[in-house]
Design a protein around this motif. Structure first.
Motif, PDB file in Angstrom:
ATOM      1  N   HIS A 224       0.833  -1.199   0.000  1.00 17.88           N
ATOM      2  CA  HIS A 224       0.000   0.000   0.000  1.00 17.88           C
ATOM      3  C   HIS A 224       0.873   1.256   0.000  1.00 17.88           C
ATOM      4  O   HIS A 224       1.932   1.297   0.633  1.00 17.88           O
ATOM      5  N   LEU A 225       0.399   2.269  -0.690  1.00 15.86           N
ATOM      6  CA  LEU A 225       1.061   3.567  -0.730  1.00 15.86           C
ATOM      7  C   LEU A 225       0.405   4.472   0.305  1.00 15.86           C
ATOM      8  O   LEU A 225      -0.828   4.550   0.389  1.00 15.86           O
ATOM      9  N   LEU A 226       1.227   5.134   1.096  1.00 13.03           N
ATOM     10  CA  LEU A 226       0.728   5.877   2.246  1.00 13.03           C
ATOM     11  C   LEU A 226       1.060   7.365   2.151  1.00 13.03           C
ATOM     12  O   LEU A 226       1.981   7.775   1.447  1.00 13.03           O
ATOM     13  N   ASP A 227       0.316   8.145   2.874  1.00 15.53           N
ATOM     14  CA  ASP A 227       0.645   9.549   3.137  1.00 15.53           C
ATOM     15  C   ASP A 227       0.329   9.778   4.606  1.00 15.53           C
ATOM     16  O   ASP A 227      -0.801   9.540   5.048  1.00 15.53           O
ATOM     17  N   SER A 228       1.328  10.201   5.381  1.00 14.89           N
ATOM     18  CA  SER A 228       1.134  10.302   6.821  1.00 14.89           C
ATOM     19  C   SER A 228       2.011  11.391   7.409  1.00 14.89           C
ATOM     20  O   SER A 228       3.072  11.716   6.866  1.00 14.89           O
ATOM     21  N   LEU A 229       1.536  11.950   8.514  1.00 18.40           N
ATOM     22  CA  LEU A 229       2.344  12.861   9.323  1.00 18.40           C
ATOM     23  C   LEU A 229       2.748  12.102  10.581  1.00 18.40           C
ATOM     24  O   LEU A 229       1.906  11.755  11.417  1.00 18.40           O
ATOM     25  N   ALA A 230       4.040  11.839  10.696  1.00 19.41           N
ATOM     26  CA  ALA A 230       4.568  11.128  11.856  1.00 19.41           C
ATOM     27  C   ALA A 230       5.266  12.111  12.784  1.00 19.41           C
ATOM     28  O   ALA A 230       6.035  12.961  12.336  1.00 19.41           O
ATOM     29  N   VAL A 231       4.982  11.994  14.063  1.00 21.63           N
ATOM     30  CA  VAL A 231       5.651  12.803  15.085  1.00 21.63           C
ATOM     31  C   VAL A 231       6.168  11.854  16.161  1.00 21.63           C
ATOM     32  O   VAL A 231       5.879  10.655  16.143  1.00 21.63           O
ATOM     33  N   PHE A 232       6.914  12.412  17.090  1.00 21.12           N
ATOM     34  CA  PHE A 232       7.496  11.582  18.146  1.00 21.12           C
ATOM     35  C   PHE A 232       7.087  12.119  19.510  1.00 21.12           C
ATOM     36  O   PHE A 232       6.909  13.327  19.690  1.00 21.12           O
ATOM     37  N   ALA A 233       6.926  11.201  20.437  1.00 21.37           N
ATOM     38  CA  ALA A 233       6.474  11.547  21.788  1.00 21.37           C
ATOM     39  C   ALA A 233       7.615  11.362  22.783  1.00 21.37           C
ATOM     40  O   ALA A 233       8.538  10.577  22.554  1.00 21.37           O
ATOM     41  N   GLY A 234       7.514  12.072  23.887  1.00 29.70           N
ATOM     42  CA  GLY A 234       8.557  12.030  24.906  1.00 29.70           C
ATOM     43  C   GLY A 234       8.475  10.813  25.795  1.00 29.70           C
ATOM     44  O   GLY A 234       8.569  10.913  27.024  1.00 29.70           O
ATOM     45  N   ILE A 235       8.301   9.667  25.199  1.00 33.42           N
ATOM     46  CA  ILE A 235       8.325   8.385  25.893  1.00 33.42           C
ATOM     47  C   ILE A 235       8.772   7.352  24.886  1.00 33.42           C
ATOM     48  O   ILE A 235       8.470   7.472  23.690  1.00 33.42           O
ATOM     49  N   GLY A 236       9.532   6.359  25.324  1.00 31.12           N
ATOM     50  CA  GLY A 236       9.995   5.381  24.360  1.00 31.12           C
ATOM     51  C   GLY A 236      10.904   4.335  24.963  1.00 31.12           C
ATOM     52  O   GLY A 236      11.039   4.212  26.188  1.00 31.12           O
ATOM     53  N   ASP A 237      11.543   3.586  24.089  1.00 31.22           N
ATOM     54  CA  ASP A 237      12.499   2.553  24.473  1.00 31.22           C
ATOM     55  C   ASP A 237      13.906   3.148  24.479  1.00 31.22           C
ATOM     56  O   ASP A 237      14.109   4.293  24.052  1.00 31.22           O
ATOM     57  N   THR A 238      14.862   2.370  24.913  1.00 26.24           N
ATOM     58  CA  THR A 238      16.260   2.795  24.912  1.00 26.24           C
ATOM     59  C   THR A 238      17.132   1.666  24.376  1.00 26.24           C
ATOM     60  O   THR A 238      16.949   0.507  24.747  1.00 26.24           O
ATOM     61  N   ILE A 239      18.064   2.039  23.505  1.00 27.65           N
ATOM     62  CA  ILE A 239      19.062   1.101  22.989  1.00 27.65           C
ATOM     63  C   ILE A 239      20.422   1.482  23.550  1.00 27.65           C
ATOM     64  O   ILE A 239      20.817   2.647  23.521  1.00 27.65           O
TER      65      ILE A 239
ATOM     66  N   ALA B 287      -0.245   6.518  29.038  1.00 29.12           N
ATOM     67  CA  ALA B 287       0.914   7.377  29.266  1.00 29.12           C
ATOM     68  C   ALA B 287       0.645   8.772  28.728  1.00 29.12           C
ATOM     69  O   ALA B 287       0.062   8.923  27.648  1.00 29.12           O
ATOM     70  N   ALA B 288       1.047   9.778  29.478  1.00 24.49           N
ATOM     71  CA  ALA B 288       1.011  11.162  29.005  1.00 24.49           C
ATOM     72  C   ALA B 288       2.434  11.555  28.633  1.00 24.49           C
ATOM     73  O   ALA B 288       3.384  11.285  29.378  1.00 24.49           O
ATOM     74  N   ALA B 289       2.584  12.207  27.478  1.00 28.45           N
ATOM     75  CA  ALA B 289       3.928  12.567  27.014  1.00 28.45           C
ATOM     76  C   ALA B 289       3.836  13.784  26.102  1.00 28.45           C
ATOM     77  O   ALA B 289       2.838  13.976  25.407  1.00 28.45           O
ATOM     78  N   PRO B 290       4.883  14.603  26.091  1.00 29.70           N
ATOM     79  CA  PRO B 290       4.885  15.754  25.186  1.00 29.70           C
ATOM     80  C   PRO B 290       5.098  15.326  23.739  1.00 29.70           C
ATOM     81  O   PRO B 290       5.767  14.322  23.459  1.00 29.70           O
ATOM     82  N   LEU B 291       4.531  16.093  22.836  1.00 34.48           N
ATOM     83  CA  LEU B 291       4.829  15.936  21.428  1.00 34.48           C
ATOM     84  C   LEU B 291       6.183  16.585  21.163  1.00 34.48           C
ATOM     85  O   LEU B 291       6.403  17.745  21.516  1.00 34.48           O
ATOM     86  N   LEU B 292       7.100  15.827  20.586  1.00 33.35           N
ATOM     87  CA  LEU B 292       8.436  16.337  20.294  1.00 33.35           C
ATOM     88  C   LEU B 292       8.483  16.766  18.839  1.00 33.35           C
ATOM     89  O   LEU B 292       8.454  15.928  17.934  1.00 33.35           O
ATOM     90  N   ALA B 293       8.531  18.060  18.589  1.00 34.43           N
ATOM     91  CA  ALA B 293       8.532  18.550  17.226  1.00 34.43           C
ATOM     92  C   ALA B 293       9.794  18.138  16.489  1.00 34.43           C
ATOM     93  O   ALA B 293       9.807  17.981  15.283  1.00 34.43           O
ATOM     94  N   ASN B 294      10.876  17.977  17.212  1.00 38.33           N
ATOM     95  CA  ASN B 294      12.124  17.559  16.602  1.00 38.33           C
ATOM     96  C   ASN B 294      12.858  16.708  17.621  1.00 38.33           C
ATOM     97  O   ASN B 294      13.268  17.211  18.654  1.00 38.33           O
ATOM     98  N   ALA B 295      12.993  15.408  17.317  1.00 45.26           N
ATOM     99  CA  ALA B 295      13.552  14.486  18.308  1.00 45.26           C
ATOM    100  C   ALA B 295      14.699  13.681  17.726  1.00 45.26           C
ATOM    101  O   ALA B 295      14.590  12.498  17.473  1.00 45.26           O
ATOM    102  N   PRO B 296      15.837  14.337  17.437  1.00 45.18           N
ATOM    103  CA  PRO B 296      16.960  13.577  16.904  1.00 45.18           C
ATOM    104  C   PRO B 296      17.502  12.602  17.934  1.00 45.18           C
ATOM    105  O   PRO B 296      17.359  12.823  19.137  1.00 45.18           O
ATOM    106  N   PRO B 297      18.091  11.507  17.510  1.00 47.64           N
ATOM    107  CA  PRO B 297      18.655  10.545  18.452  1.00 47.64           C
ATOM    108  C   PRO B 297      19.689  11.217  19.354  1.00 47.64           C
ATOM    109  O   PRO B 297      20.443  12.088  18.927  1.00 47.64           O
TER     110      PRO B 297
END
Length: 297
Positions: free
Chosen positions: A32-47, A285-295
């Motif tokens: 399937h071909l998609l169109d989406s807006l992806a953002v990142f939240a201030g919660i996640g896993d750790t490597i 979970a409550a978390a902020p929307l991260l407009a820019n979340a580089p590693p």
């Protein structure tokens, strides 16, 4: 001999949220071909990646039991893919702290794979640009490239075309998973109906309320199929609609995690606490929307 003094590389793998997701077509090969807006939240896993003679993976965290460390784990697949692309042995001691639900539509596995690519590129001192890591990541999953770039972005095609989004305003999210895993292929297979047009926009919304208004003109084309497979998703969305201060409610990705958008931290955290009380079996979970979340390391 290993450089014992080499410190481990730590990279965060934030949750990826689809603020909207349109299915705009289908390729001849069935993808399937998609169109989406992806953002990142201030919660996640750790490597965490450290030098080693061989490739190993250990997993801890609240959702560790949901994963195995078999060869098909995305973290191990990412490590092997990067090693093959760089022509070096796949050797590292990797630790995954798993805080996000598995197969939940918030990119947990994809974010972990992207974080692994970044961590090992630094550990192995590889001169790989993000575009090169994203190309490697695409073979692992459609969501991996956008997670490699790690910032709010539109993505198209099957995930390989990533375009930075306009600046998004501060906002908070309440994320809810009812405790079920919903594999993406099942949801796409269950989907029926036509296709949507692209939903991209150019101007950055002034605030969270305006962002919600923009998003209300868009949707998630996988919701109906996901609710058909897992009716509890409909229950989650109905619960989110009742939360005071919620500006928008929606399912993320292919489910089963859903979210509510809030303007203020206090409102989001209060809503999350109230929902945990009402639904103690759900992950909330409550978390902020991260407009820019580089590693980060």
């Amino acid at each position: 001999m290993l450089a014992a003094a080499t410190p481990p590389v730590v990279v965060e793998a934030p949750a990826k949220i689809n603020l909207y997701l349109h299915v705009v077509g289908r390729r001849a090969d069935g993808y399937h071909l998609l169109d989406s807006l992806a953002v990142f939240a201030g919660i996640g896993d750790t490597i965490e990646a450290a030098p080693a003679e061989a490739l190993t993976l250990s997993i801890d965290g609240p959702f560790a039991r949901e994963l195995g460390n078999e060869e098909d784990n995305l973290v191990l697949r990412a490590a092997h893919a990067l090693a093959a692309a760089s022509g070096r042995p796949a050797a590292a001691r990797i630790r995954l702290t798993k805080r996000l639900p598995v197969a939940s539509g918030i990119g947990g596995g994809s974010a972990d794979a992207a974080a692994t690519l970044h961590a090992l590129a630094r550990l192995w001192r590889l001169d790989f640009e993000p575009a090169a890591l994203a190309a490697i990541g695409l073979a692992l999953g459609a969501d991996v490239p956008v997670c490699v770039y790690g910032r709010s972005a539109f993505f198209a095609g099957i995930g390989e075309v990533v375009t930075p989004a306009p600046t998004l305003p501060p906002a908070w999210l309440v994320l809810v998973n009812p405790g079920i895993a919903l594999p993406t292929p099942r949801v796409f297979k269950a989907r029926s109906g036509g296709f949507s047009g692209p939903g991209r926009f150019e101007a950055g919304p002034a605030d969270a309320a305006e962002l919600a208004d923009v998003l209300k003109l868009r949707g998630n084309d996988l919701t109906e199929a996901a609710v058909h497979l897992a009716p509890v998703i409909g229950t989650v969305l109905a619960e989110l609609e009742t939360l005071p201060g919620a500006l928008l409610t929606r399912m993320s990705g292919s489910g089963a995690t859903c979210f509510a958008l809030f303007a203020e931290q206090a409102a989001a955290e209060t809503a999350a606490e109230n929902l945990r009380t009402r639904q103690p079996g759900w992950w909330v979970a409550a978390a902020p929307l991260l407009a820019n979340a580089p590693p980060t390391g």
